[in-house]
Write an enzyme that holds these catalytic residues in place. Sequence first.
Site, mmCIF file in Angstrom:
data_model
loop_
_atom_site.group_PDB
_atom_site.id
_atom_site.type_symbol
_atom_site.label_atom_id
_atom_site.label_comp_id
_atom_site.label_asym_id
_atom_site.label_seq_id
_atom_site.Cartn_x
_atom_site.Cartn_y
_atom_site.Cartn_z
ATOM 1 N N HIS A 122 0.839 -1.216 0.000
ATOM 2 C CA HIS A 122 0.000 0.000 0.000
ATOM 3 C C HIS A 122 0.867 1.257 0.000
ATOM 4 O O HIS A 122 0.669 2.168 -0.807
ATOM 5 C CB HIS A 122 -0.905 -0.017 1.236
ATOM 6 C CG HIS A 122 -1.739 1.215 1.419
ATOM 7 N ND1 HIS A 122 -3.056 1.301 1.002
ATOM 8 C CD2 HIS A 122 -1.448 2.419 1.978
ATOM 9 C CE1 HIS A 122 -3.532 2.510 1.297
ATOM 10 N NE2 HIS A 122 -2.572 3.204 1.894
ATOM 11 N N GLU A 123 1.851 1.288 0.912
ATOM 12 C CA GLU A 123 2.704 2.494 1.013
ATOM 13 C C GLU A 123 3.453 2.750 -0.278
ATOM 14 O O GLU A 123 3.580 3.902 -0.716
ATOM 15 C CB GLU A 123 3.695 2.352 2.176
ATOM 16 C CG GLU A 123 3.037 2.230 3.540
ATOM 17 C CD GLU A 123 1.949 3.258 3.778
ATOM 18 O OE1 GLU A 123 0.926 2.907 4.391
ATOM 19 O OE2 GLU A 123 2.089 4.418 3.330
ATOM 20 N N HIS A 126 1.642 4.691 -2.773
ATOM 21 C CA HIS A 126 1.773 6.136 -2.559
ATOM 22 C C HIS A 126 3.113 6.639 -3.066
ATOM 23 O O HIS A 126 3.169 7.677 -3.739
ATOM 24 C CB HIS A 126 1.663 6.472 -1.066
ATOM 25 C CG HIS A 126 0.306 6.310 -0.476
ATOM 26 N ND1 HIS A 126 -0.850 6.721 -1.102
ATOM 27 C CD2 HIS A 126 -0.085 5.779 0.717
ATOM 28 C CE1 HIS A 126 -1.884 6.456 -0.346
ATOM 29 N NE2 HIS A 126 -1.455 5.885 0.773
ATOM 30 N N HIS A 132 -5.507 7.474 -2.373
ATOM 31 C CA HIS A 132 -6.420 6.404 -1.975
ATOM 32 C C HIS A 132 -7.502 6.123 -3.006
ATOM 33 O O HIS A 132 -7.893 6.976 -3.788
ATOM 34 C CB HIS A 132 -7.024 6.734 -0.613
ATOM 35 C CG HIS A 132 -6.025 6.567 0.484
ATOM 36 N ND1 HIS A 132 -5.941 7.414 1.569
ATOM 37 C CD2 HIS A 132 -5.028 5.659 0.644
ATOM 38 C CE1 HIS A 132 -4.961 7.024 2.365
ATOM 39 N NE2 HIS A 132 -4.386 5.953 1.824
HETATM 40 C C1 LIG Z 1 -5.685 -0.622 11.190
HETATM 41 N N1 LIG Z 1 -5.446 0.738 10.872
HETATM 42 C C2 LIG Z 1 -5.902 1.285 9.746
HETATM 43 O O1 LIG Z 1 -6.555 0.683 8.890
HETATM 44 C C3 LIG Z 1 -5.551 2.760 9.570
HETATM 45 N N2 LIG Z 1 -5.102 2.981 8.191
HETATM 46 C C4 LIG Z 1 -3.784 3.047 7.956
HETATM 47 O O2 LIG Z 1 -2.910 2.938 8.794
HETATM 48 C C5 LIG Z 1 -3.401 3.388 6.515
HETATM 49 C C6 LIG Z 1 -2.483 2.317 5.958
HETATM 50 C C7 LIG Z 1 -3.172 0.937 5.735
HETATM 51 C C8 LIG Z 1 -4.294 1.043 4.711
HETATM 52 C C9 LIG Z 1 -2.153 -0.094 5.328
HETATM 53 C C10 LIG Z 1 -2.709 4.736 6.567
HETATM 54 N N3 LIG Z 1 -2.313 5.129 5.237
HETATM 55 O O3 LIG Z 1 -3.257 5.433 4.343
HETATM 56 C C11 LIG Z 1 -1.039 5.103 4.850
HETATM 57 O O4 LIG Z 1 -0.737 5.283 3.651
HETATM 58 C C12 LIG Z 1 -6.730 3.697 9.930
HETATM 59 C C13 LIG Z 1 -7.923 3.476 8.967
HETATM 60 C C14 LIG Z 1 -7.168 3.433 11.350
HETATM 61 C C15 LIG Z 1 -6.237 5.148 9.768
HETATM 62 ZN ZN LIG Z 2 -2.574 5.177 2.393
#
Ligand SMILES: CNC(=O)[C@@H](NC(=O)[C@H](CC(C)C)CN(O)C=O)C(C)(C)C
Ligand SMILES: [Zn+2]
Length: 164
Positions: A122-123, A126, A132
């Site tokens: 995923h990262e 980006h 997204h």
């Molecule tokens: C379990 N926690 C979550 O699902 C959290 N989501 C993330 O940490 C994203 C990464 C995941 C999709 C690998 C953050 N992001 O978009 C980085 O590019 C929250 C939805 C809680 C923010």
């Molecule tokens: Zn993300």
Amino acid sequence: GYTTFPGRPTWDHTDLTYRVVNYSPDLDVASIDDAFSRAFGMWSNVAPLTFTRQEQGNVDILIQFGSQNHGDSYPFDGKNGVLAHAFGPGTYSINGDAHFDEDEFWTQGGGNGYSLFIVAAHEFGHSLGLDHSSIQGALMYPTYSYQANLQLHSDDVAGIQDLY
Ligand SMILES: CNC(=O)[C@@H](NC(=O)[C@H](CC(C)C)CN(O)C=O)C(C)(C)C
Ligand SMILES: [Zn+2]
Ligand SMILES: [Ca+2]
Ligand SMILES: [Zn+2]
């Protein structure tokens, strides 16, 4: 569907380089290197991109583990919550870089903790210029979900092929 960052930034070269600055204690070095390599491979399988790991020196994508304040304006939040973040393509040194929250328990999949491979895939989306997706089954959807056999969604493929 998929989205790009404002201004649709992409890399001006396709032979991208990366360096792993530090390692999480949750997994052995070989497993961490393998997770990142396989995560890059998801994208190079469907777009004309190559990813070469370098042990030192200047690279496009710098990868690091950090917790709370870790050197940028986006401190992590402890266990759970935000798992990682990454910066889109550009000319600044932080562009492309991917940071992983060390307060998570990083695993090889299944069980408790978060799959480093899935989060990295995923990262790196980006890092390449995808923001997204609105499609829940897409890798670029904003929330984590574990899949035993991760595959890119057609939406992810359409996005990366739109960019490169
Ligand atoms: C379990 N926690 C979550 O699902 C959290 N989501 C993330 O940490 C994203 C990464 C995941 C999709 C690998 C953050 N992001 O978009 C980085 O590019 C929250 C939805 C809680 C923010
Ligand atoms: Zn993300
Ligand atoms: Ca966190
Ligand atoms: Zn960061």
